[in-house]
Design a protein around this motif. Structure first.
Motif, PDB file in Angstrom:
ATOM      1  N   ALA A  18       0.861  -1.177   0.000  1.00  0.00           N
ATOM      2  CA  ALA A  18       0.000   0.000   0.000  1.00  0.00           C
ATOM      3  C   ALA A  18       0.894   1.221   0.000  1.00  0.00           C
ATOM      4  CB  ALA A  18      -0.917   0.022   1.224  1.00  0.00           C
ATOM      5  N   GLY A  19       0.338   2.332  -0.429  1.00  0.00           N
ATOM      6  CA  GLY A  19       1.097   3.564  -0.377  1.00  0.00           C
ATOM      7  C   GLY A  19       1.152   4.116   1.035  1.00  0.00           C
ATOM      8  N   LEU A  24      -8.777   8.947   4.856  1.00  0.00           N
ATOM      9  CA  LEU A  24     -10.081   8.870   4.210  1.00  0.00           C
ATOM     10  C   LEU A  24      -9.997   9.251   2.738  1.00  0.00           C
ATOM     11  CD1 LEU A  24     -12.480  10.371   6.919  1.00  0.00           C
ATOM     12  CD2 LEU A  24     -12.564   8.060   5.979  1.00  0.00           C
ATOM     13  N   GLU A  25      -9.140  10.211   2.423  1.00  0.00           N
ATOM     14  CA  GLU A  25      -8.979  10.660   1.037  1.00  0.00           C
ATOM     15  C   GLU A  25      -8.148   9.677   0.228  1.00  0.00           C
ATOM     16  OE1 GLU A  25      -8.238  12.540   3.731  1.00  0.00           O
ATOM     17  OE2 GLU A  25     -10.139  13.638   3.724  1.00  0.00           O
ATOM     18  N   ASN A  26      -7.245   8.949   0.892  1.00  0.00           N
ATOM     19  CA  ASN A  26      -6.365   7.989   0.223  1.00  0.00           C
ATOM     20  C   ASN A  26      -6.429   6.643   0.950  1.00  0.00           C
ATOM     21  OD1 ASN A  26      -4.828   9.611  -1.894  1.00  0.00           O
ATOM     22  ND2 ASN A  26      -4.462  10.843  -0.060  1.00  0.00           N
ATOM     23  N   PRO A  27      -7.534   5.887   0.770  1.00  0.00           N
ATOM     24  CA  PRO A  27      -7.682   4.627   1.503  1.00  0.00           C
ATOM     25  C   PRO A  27      -6.610   3.594   1.174  1.00  0.00           C
ATOM     26  CG  PRO A  27      -9.415   4.885  -0.146  1.00  0.00           C
ATOM     27  CD  PRO A  27      -8.720   6.200  -0.039  1.00  0.00           C
ATOM     28  N   LEU A  28      -5.996   3.693  -0.012  1.00  0.00           N
ATOM     29  CA  LEU A  28      -4.925   2.782  -0.393  1.00  0.00           C
ATOM     30  C   LEU A  28      -3.552   3.412  -0.203  1.00  0.00           C
ATOM     31  CD1 LEU A  28      -6.503   1.319  -3.660  1.00  0.00           C
ATOM     32  CD2 LEU A  28      -6.494   0.300  -1.383  1.00  0.00           C
ATOM     33  N   GLY A  29      -3.508   4.567   0.438  1.00  0.00           N
ATOM     34  CA  GLY A  29      -2.261   5.286   0.613  1.00  0.00           C
ATOM     35  C   GLY A  29      -1.908   6.073  -0.640  1.00  0.00           C
ATOM     36  N   GLY A  32      -1.167   4.271  -3.942  1.00  0.00           N
ATOM     37  CA  GLY A  32      -1.627   2.896  -3.810  1.00  0.00           C
ATOM     38  C   GLY A  32      -2.506   2.375  -4.928  1.00  0.00           C
ATOM     39  N   PRO A  33      -3.431   3.191  -5.472  1.00  0.00           N
ATOM     40  CA  PRO A  33      -4.294   2.669  -6.546  1.00  0.00           C
ATOM     41  C   PRO A  33      -3.536   2.114  -7.744  1.00  0.00           C
ATOM     42  CG  PRO A  33      -5.202   4.702  -5.678  1.00  0.00           C
ATOM     43  CD  PRO A  33      -3.845   4.541  -5.037  1.00  0.00           C
ATOM     44  N   ALA A  34      -2.337   2.624  -8.003  1.00  0.00           N
ATOM     45  CA  ALA A  34      -1.565   2.140  -9.156  1.00  0.00           C
ATOM     46  C   ALA A  34      -1.203   0.662  -9.026  1.00  0.00           C
ATOM     47  CB  ALA A  34      -0.296   2.980  -9.312  1.00  0.00           C
TER      48      ALA A  34
END
Length: 214
Positions: A18-19, A24-29, A32-34
């Protein structure tokens, strides 16, 4: 016999799941979405989020396999949400809305007690405060002979690996560098723990690797 599995767990090239700076704005860090581009376009993941269509092929095959014969899940506290410490109230019920994608009993590791949460679609969240061994015992009992899937995060998977409790693990290594965060394999002697690579196949968006306990 019921297995303890990790499936469709995305990693960066430098080993991060994960990032950094989950919120809340970046649940995957951040960034992370990449890691999950390989999954987002598959038929399985689109269906999971109420969308039609989706691609077939190797990425879809691994995505579909990840949900086969799963009777219960185990999640770490950070996978369930960004809240740390004592639960301030009962308002937070996960990232996924009223109908989470699990559809079976799901056990959340935490140090803080909380009553179970019954959600739509068959998911009930149970909060386990007495450790990873208790969680797997409860999850296997709830799974009724099916497998238990560990959804993450990194710390939770590492704890189960260190105890040699993961039977097999599929990681999807994405062509992305994150630079920092939690590293899955840092400091783990996987060979000495009894694990070996049993399968690997590459696509345009990920290299899929299956690791099994010998």
């Amino acid at each position: 016999m019921s297995k303890l599995r990790v499936n469709a767990f995305s990693l960066s090239l430098d080993g991060y799941g994960a990032g950094p700076d989950q919120s809340l704005e970046n649940p995957l860090g951040v960034g992370g979405p990449a890691l999950h581009k390989w999954a987002f376009s598959t038929r399985t993941f689109r269906k999971m989020f109420g969308q039609e269509g989706g691609e077939t092929g190797v990425d879809e095959d691994f995505a579909a396999r990840s949900f086969e014969n799963v009777g219960a899940w185990i999640l770490g506290r950070n996978m369930f949400g960004p809240i740390r410490g004592e639960w301030p109230d009962d308002s937070w019920k996960g990232w996924w809305g009223d109908n989470p994608p699990y559809h079976v009993p799901t056990f959340v590791l935490t140090h803080y007690k909380r009553d179970p949460i019954v959600m739509e679609g068959g998911t009930t969240f149970y909060f386990v405060t007495d450790g990873i061994h208790s969680a797997i015992e409860q999850a296997k009992a709830a799974a009724s002979g099916k497998d238990v899937r560990v959804g993450g995060g990194i710390s939770t998977i590492r704890q189960y690996l260190q105890e040699k409790l993961i039977d097999d693990m599929h990681v999807a290594i994405s062509p992305v560098l994150l630079g920092r965060g939690e590293n899955l394999f840092a400091g783990l002697d996987m060979l000495n723990l009894g694990y070996q690579c049993s399968e690997q196949v590459a696509t345009a968006l990920a290299t899929h690797v299956v690791i099994k306990r010998a």
